[in-house]
Design a protein around this motif. Structure first.
Motif, PDB file in Angstrom:
ATOM      1  N   TYR A 143       7.735   5.521  -2.057  1.00 16.08           N
ATOM      2  CA  TYR A 143       7.792   4.108  -2.423  1.00 16.08           C
ATOM      3  C   TYR A 143       6.760   3.283  -1.658  1.00 16.08           C
ATOM      4  O   TYR A 143       6.135   2.373  -2.219  1.00 16.08           O
ATOM      5  N   LEU A 144       6.574   3.581  -0.387  1.00 22.58           N
ATOM      6  CA  LEU A 144       5.596   2.827   0.397  1.00 22.58           C
ATOM      7  C   LEU A 144       4.172   3.105  -0.082  1.00 22.58           C
ATOM      8  O   LEU A 144       3.312   2.218  -0.040  1.00 22.58           O
ATOM      9  N   SER A 145       3.909   4.324  -0.544  1.00 18.13           N
ATOM     10  CA  SER A 145       2.568   4.631  -1.058  1.00 18.13           C
ATOM     11  C   SER A 145       2.278   3.823  -2.321  1.00 18.13           C
ATOM     12  O   SER A 145       1.154   3.334  -2.511  1.00 18.13           O
ATOM     13  N   LEU A 146       3.286   3.666  -3.164  1.00 18.59           N
ATOM     14  CA  LEU A 146       3.123   2.817  -4.347  1.00 18.59           C
ATOM     15  C   LEU A 146       2.935   1.363  -3.954  1.00 18.59           C
ATOM     16  O   LEU A 146       2.126   0.634  -4.533  1.00 18.59           O
ATOM     17  N   PHE A 147       3.705   0.926  -2.963  1.00 19.73           N
ATOM     18  CA  PHE A 147       3.618  -0.454  -2.501  1.00 19.73           C
ATOM     19  C   PHE A 147       2.215  -0.759  -1.978  1.00 19.73           C
ATOM     20  O   PHE A 147       1.600  -1.766  -2.353  1.00 19.73           O
ATOM     21  N   ILE A 148       1.691   0.111  -1.123  1.00 17.18           N
ATOM     22  CA  ILE A 148       0.376  -0.120  -0.526  1.00 17.18           C
ATOM     23  C   ILE A 148      -0.718  -0.114  -1.582  1.00 17.18           C
ATOM     24  O   ILE A 148      -1.622  -0.958  -1.583  1.00 17.18           O
ATOM     25  N   ARG A 149      -0.614   0.833  -2.524  1.00 12.56           N
ATOM     26  CA  ARG A 149      -1.622   0.904  -3.578  1.00 12.56           C
ATOM     27  C   ARG A 149      -1.624  -0.356  -4.431  1.00 12.56           C
ATOM     28  O   ARG A 149      -2.673  -0.929  -4.720  1.00 12.56           O
ATOM     29  N   GLN A 150      -0.453  -0.789  -4.834  1.00 12.39           N
ATOM     30  CA  GLN A 150      -0.382  -1.952  -5.713  1.00 12.39           C
ATOM     31  C   GLN A 150      -0.727  -3.235  -4.960  1.00 12.39           C
ATOM     32  O   GLN A 150      -1.281  -4.167  -5.542  1.00 12.39           O
ATOM     33  N   LEU A 151      -0.402  -3.281  -3.684  1.00 13.97           N
ATOM     34  CA  LEU A 151      -0.735  -4.461  -2.891  1.00 13.97           C
ATOM     35  C   LEU A 151      -2.247  -4.675  -2.850  1.00 13.97           C
ATOM     36  O   LEU A 151      -2.726  -5.820  -2.891  1.00 13.97           O
ATOM     37  N   LYS A 152      -3.004  -3.584  -2.782  1.00 12.41           N
ATOM     38  CA  LYS A 152      -4.464  -3.699  -2.755  1.00 12.41           C
ATOM     39  C   LYS A 152      -5.000  -4.351  -4.020  1.00 12.41           C
ATOM     40  O   LYS A 152      -5.986  -5.087  -3.986  1.00 12.41           O
ATOM     41  N   SER A 153      -4.349  -4.086  -5.149  1.00 11.53           N
ATOM     42  CA  SER A 153      -4.828  -4.643  -6.414  1.00 11.53           C
ATOM     43  C   SER A 153      -4.451  -6.110  -6.582  1.00 11.53           C
ATOM     44  O   SER A 153      -5.058  -6.819  -7.384  1.00 11.53           O
ATOM     45  N   LEU A 154      -3.454  -6.582  -5.839  1.00  7.29           N
ATOM     46  CA  LEU A 154      -2.995  -7.969  -5.960  1.00  7.29           C
ATOM     47  C   LEU A 154      -3.504  -8.856  -4.842  1.00  7.29           C
ATOM     48  O   LEU A 154      -3.320 -10.076  -4.881  1.00  7.29           O
ATOM     49  N   TRP A 155      -4.131  -8.249  -3.852  1.00 10.88           N
ATOM     50  CA  TRP A 155      -4.509  -8.981  -2.638  1.00 10.88           C
ATOM     51  C   TRP A 155      -5.444 -10.147  -2.932  1.00 10.88           C
ATOM     52  O   TRP A 155      -5.397 -11.188  -2.272  1.00 10.88           O
TER      53      TRP A 155
END
Length: 239
Positions: A98-110
């Motif tokens: 779950y954290l890997s998905l969170f970090i990946r998606q956070l990069k796209s929304l930053w």
């Protein structure tokens, strides 16, 4: 399906068909097989689905490789969950996924400007998630288990809460089929984990029917998200 070539669409249809077949097989396994055998069948099914994605969609596999590997190891830990040495592995691997998905998606929304109403709505959702998490802990307290397990439980639970926060904000901020696929996958995994939790600690194996269905459906939608290209004007993902 928008964002897919004809070849990719045909391959995704095959992936979805495999997923539906695996859901049916898991229904039979839960209803008619011993728990250990049923969990092995779940592991075998997720291995087939993940393997198909990684082999057939090589250009997209790096987007999910860490997540899928973490889920794969969690399925192994689930087979031996009651042994007392693998329950922590189930929670840790789930949290990593779950954290890997969170970090990946956070990069796209930053790079997107934060919108206050979306933060407010997301805040209410997260508050509700923490209430659910606290309620689930009371079920854990009624079962016999190692007290250290509560820390792993909260690691997994907080990982899910953060991912739900991001999924809600992502869909509210970006919209579109791709964001919907990601959000559906996140909520499917959440429902799957809650059902598994009740199945184990309330000893009602019918909950595992819900677990298997939403887990495999979540994987399918997550893979759909990974292979679907953003529409014009949507997010430009950092690869």
């Amino acid at each position: 399906m928008k964002g897919l070539t004809v070849k990719e669409l045909e391959r995704f249809k095959m992936l979805a068909a495999i997923g539906v077949l695996l859901i049916a097989i898991n229904f039979i396994a839960v209803l008619f097989f011993p728990t250990d055998a049923s969990r092995v069948i779940r592991f075998a099914g997720s291995t087939v689905l993940n393997g198909y994605f990684l082999i057939v969609f090589p250009a997209h596999r790096k987007k999910l490789i860490i997540t899928l590997i973490a889920f794969w190891f969690r399925d192994i830990a689930a087979i031996f969950y009651e042994d007392g040495t693998n329950d922590w592995g189930f929670f840790i691997c789930g949290g990593i996924a779950y954290l890997s998905l969170f970090i990946r998606q956070l990069k796209s929304l930053w790079r997107f400007k934060i919108i206050t109403p979306s933060i407010t709505i997301t805040g209410f959702v997260v508050l509700a998630c923490f209430v659910i998490l606290y309620s689930l802990e009371s079920v854990l307290d009624m079962a016999e288990h190692d007290r250290d397990l509560i820390y792993y439980f909260y690691f997994l639970g907080i990982s899910i809460v953060f991912l739900i926060l991001l999924a809600v904000y992502y869909y509210y901020r970006i919209g579109g089929v791709r964001a919907l696929s990601f959000s559906f996958a996140v909520f499917a995994f959440t429902i799957s984990d809650i059902a598994a939790y009740f199945g184990v600690y309330m000893e009602d194996h019918l909950f595992f029917l819900v677990t298997r269905t939403f887990y495999l459906a979540g994987l399918i939608m997550l893979m759909n998200y990974a292979i679907t290209r953003p529409d014009a004007g949507e997010e430009d993902l950092v690869e």
